[in-house]
Design a protein around this motif. Structure first.
Motif, PDB file in Angstrom:
ATOM      1  N   THR A  88       0.870  -1.287  -0.065  1.00 60.10           N
ATOM      2  CA  THR A  88       0.002   0.022   0.008  1.00 60.10           C
ATOM      3  C   THR A  88       0.864   1.186   0.003  1.00 60.10           C
ATOM      4  N   ALA A  89       0.515   2.141  -0.816  1.00 59.10           N
ATOM      5  CA  ALA A  89       1.160   3.577  -0.907  1.00 59.10           C
ATOM      6  C   ALA A  89       1.073   4.475   0.030  1.00 59.10           C
ATOM      7  N   ASN A  90      -0.031   4.370   0.829  1.00 64.92           N
ATOM      8  CA  ASN A  90      -0.249   5.346   1.919  1.00 64.92           C
ATOM      9  C   ASN A  90      -1.076   4.974   3.138  1.00 64.92           C
ATOM     10  N   LEU A  91      -0.757   5.522   4.181  1.00 63.82           N
ATOM     11  CA  LEU A  91      -1.386   5.231   5.446  1.00 63.82           C
ATOM     12  C   LEU A  91      -2.532   5.771   5.545  1.00 63.82           C
ATOM     13  N   TYR A  92      -3.780   5.217   5.715  1.00 57.40           N
ATOM     14  CA  TYR A  92      -4.837   5.728   6.107  1.00 57.40           C
ATOM     15  C   TYR A  92      -5.612   5.369   7.657  1.00 57.40           C
ATOM     16  N   ILE A  93      -6.267   6.203   8.070  1.00 55.69           N
ATOM     17  CA  ILE A  93      -6.650   6.059   9.604  1.00 55.69           C
ATOM     18  C   ILE A  93      -8.017   6.639   9.744  1.00 55.69           C
ATOM     19  N   THR A  94      -8.791   5.730  10.746  1.00 55.10           N
ATOM     20  CA  THR A  94     -10.064   6.572  10.934  1.00 55.10           C
ATOM     21  C   THR A  94      -9.943   7.127  12.424  1.00 55.10           C
ATOM     22  N   PRO A  95     -10.739   7.871  12.714  1.00 54.25           N
ATOM     23  CA  PRO A  95     -10.857   8.551  14.355  1.00 54.25           C
ATOM     24  C   PRO A  95     -11.086   7.366  15.400  1.00 54.25           C
ATOM     25  N   LYS A  96     -11.600   6.261  15.040  1.00 54.21           N
ATOM     26  CA  LYS A  96     -11.720   5.111  16.004  1.00 54.21           C
ATOM     27  C   LYS A  96     -10.144   4.211  15.967  1.00 54.21           C
ATOM     28  N   GLU A  97      -9.615   4.170  14.888  1.00 53.14           N
ATOM     29  CA  GLU A  97      -8.428   3.577  15.085  1.00 53.14           C
ATOM     30  C   GLU A  97      -7.658   4.433  15.849  1.00 53.14           C
ATOM     31  N   PHE A  98      -7.347   5.719  15.656  1.00 49.76           N
ATOM     32  CA  PHE A  98      -6.847   6.585  16.296  1.00 49.76           C
ATOM     33  C   PHE A  98      -7.025   6.775  17.604  1.00 49.76           C
ATOM     34  N   ARG A  99      -8.202   6.639  18.225  1.00 50.63           N
ATOM     35  CA  ARG A  99      -8.745   6.722  19.476  1.00 50.63           C
ATOM     36  C   ARG A  99      -8.039   5.566  20.120  1.00 50.63           C
ATOM     37  N   LYS A 144      -4.569   9.131  30.321  1.00 47.13           N
ATOM     38  CA  LYS A 144      -4.943   8.255  31.524  1.00 47.13           C
ATOM     39  C   LYS A 144      -6.276   8.891  32.303  1.00 47.13           C
ATOM     40  N   GLU A 145      -6.331  10.388  32.181  1.00 49.12           N
ATOM     41  CA  GLU A 145      -7.188  11.027  32.829  1.00 49.12           C
ATOM     42  C   GLU A 145      -8.518  11.278  31.941  1.00 49.12           C
ATOM     43  N   LYS A 146      -9.011   9.911  31.761  1.00 50.77           N
ATOM     44  CA  LYS A 146     -10.118  10.003  30.513  1.00 50.77           C
ATOM     45  C   LYS A 146     -11.544   9.810  31.437  1.00 50.77           C
ATOM     46  N   THR A 147     -11.903  10.722  32.443  1.00 46.47           N
ATOM     47  CA  THR A 147     -13.069  10.296  32.920  1.00 46.47           C
ATOM     48  C   THR A 147     -14.297  10.385  32.265  1.00 46.47           C
ATOM     49  N   ASN A 148     -14.289  11.350  31.241  1.00 52.37           N
ATOM     50  CA  ASN A 148     -15.253  11.546  30.454  1.00 52.37           C
ATOM     51  C   ASN A 148     -15.369  11.051  29.087  1.00 52.37           C
ATOM     52  N   GLU A 149     -15.906  10.069  28.865  1.00 49.60           N
ATOM     53  CA  GLU A 149     -15.487   9.262  27.491  1.00 49.60           C
ATOM     54  C   GLU A 149     -15.904  10.606  26.139  1.00 49.60           C
ATOM     55  N   LEU A 150     -17.087  11.227  26.193  1.00 50.34           N
ATOM     56  CA  LEU A 150     -17.476  12.136  25.145  1.00 50.34           C
ATOM     57  C   LEU A 150     -16.301  13.564  25.038  1.00 50.34           C
ATOM     58  N   LEU A 157      -9.721  14.291  21.198  1.00 53.53           N
ATOM     59  CA  LEU A 157      -8.866  13.769  20.292  1.00 53.53           C
ATOM     60  C   LEU A 157      -9.346  13.960  18.893  1.00 53.53           C
ATOM     61  N   ASN A 158     -10.528  14.590  18.542  1.00 53.29           N
ATOM     62  CA  ASN A 158     -10.993  15.033  17.165  1.00 53.29           C
ATOM     63  C   ASN A 158     -10.413  16.390  16.905  1.00 53.29           C
ATOM     64  N   ARG A 159     -10.288  17.264  18.029  1.00 54.85           N
ATOM     65  CA  ARG A 159      -9.703  18.225  18.059  1.00 54.85           C
ATOM     66  C   ARG A 159      -8.290  18.403  17.497  1.00 54.85           C
ATOM     67  N   HIS A 160      -7.552  17.268  17.979  1.00 53.16           N
ATOM     68  CA  HIS A 160      -6.273  17.057  17.575  1.00 53.16           C
ATOM     69  C   HIS A 160      -6.006  16.479  16.268  1.00 53.16           C
TER      70      HIS A 160
END
Length: 196
Positions: A108-119, A127-133, A139-142
């Motif tokens: 494959t020529a390029n790496l493709y990712i989804t937000p789910k894979e990224f998360r 670590k301080e992931k107290t609130n899933e939303l 992470l979407n902002r990043h």
């Protein structure tokens, strides 16, 4: 009848695009112009203490400030924006992901990712992931910031499922996060994880 101003350089369009940010080979007109006028662009930008970095193999070009002395001072044309710890972590992990991809997937020529894979990859580092939303929004902002910096390109958008968006990881990330920086940051992460 077309009026041509003789004072405008033939590479003006590509020079402006480079000043606005990285140029990629999928931007065919500008990319071809950058390659065609590589010598002229290099000479032009050297006069204002900028280096034109072109990687033909990975298909990108960008401007880098030339350091004027040992202390690393520059003319300051390109603003240096320090990344937050979280965004640095995101870039380092994307860089590592790209490294893994390049060494394992020769088809494959390029790496493709989804937000789910990224998360899934990022979860252990936030670590301080107290609130899933809140974690998902952060992470979407990043991801959006990485798109703005030219490290990711949104190639598929699914209005019904944002988790199925597809991003291409751009190889310019290799130039911005070197192997040495990657190893140094990974060592810091390992030290942090041991101390927890």
């Amino acid at each position: 009848m077309e009026h041509q101003n003789r004072n405008i350089a033939s590479y003006a369009k590509s020079a402006v695009k480079l000043l606005q940010g990285p140029v990629f080979e999928d931007q065919q007109d500008v990319w071809n112009e950058v390659l065609q006028y590589q010598v002229e662009l290099t000479q032009y930008f050297e006069r204002i203490a900028l280096e034109v970095v072109i990687d033909k193999r990975d298909g990108y070009a960008y401007l880098k400030q030339i350091e004027l002395d040992e202390s690393g001072s520059t003319i300051g044309l390109i603003r240096r924006m320090p990344l937050t710890y979280d965004l640095t972590l995101v870039c380092v992990l994307l860089r590592e992901w790209l490294l893994e991809f390049e060494s394992s997937d020769l088809e494959t020529a390029n790496l493709y990712i989804t937000p789910k894979e990224f998360r899934d990859r990022m979860e252990m580092f936030f670590k301080e992931k107290t609130n899933e939303l809140k974690f998902i929004k952060e992470l979407n902002r990043h991801l959006e910031q990485c798109v703005e910096m030219g490290f990711l390109k949104l190639v598929h958008k699914d209005a019904t499922s944002p988790d199925e968006y597809r991003y291409e990881v751009k190889r310019i990330l290799k130039a911005r996060v070197t192997t040495d920086e990657l190893l140094k940051f990974k060592q810091q992460l390992e030290d942090e994880l041991k101390s927890v």
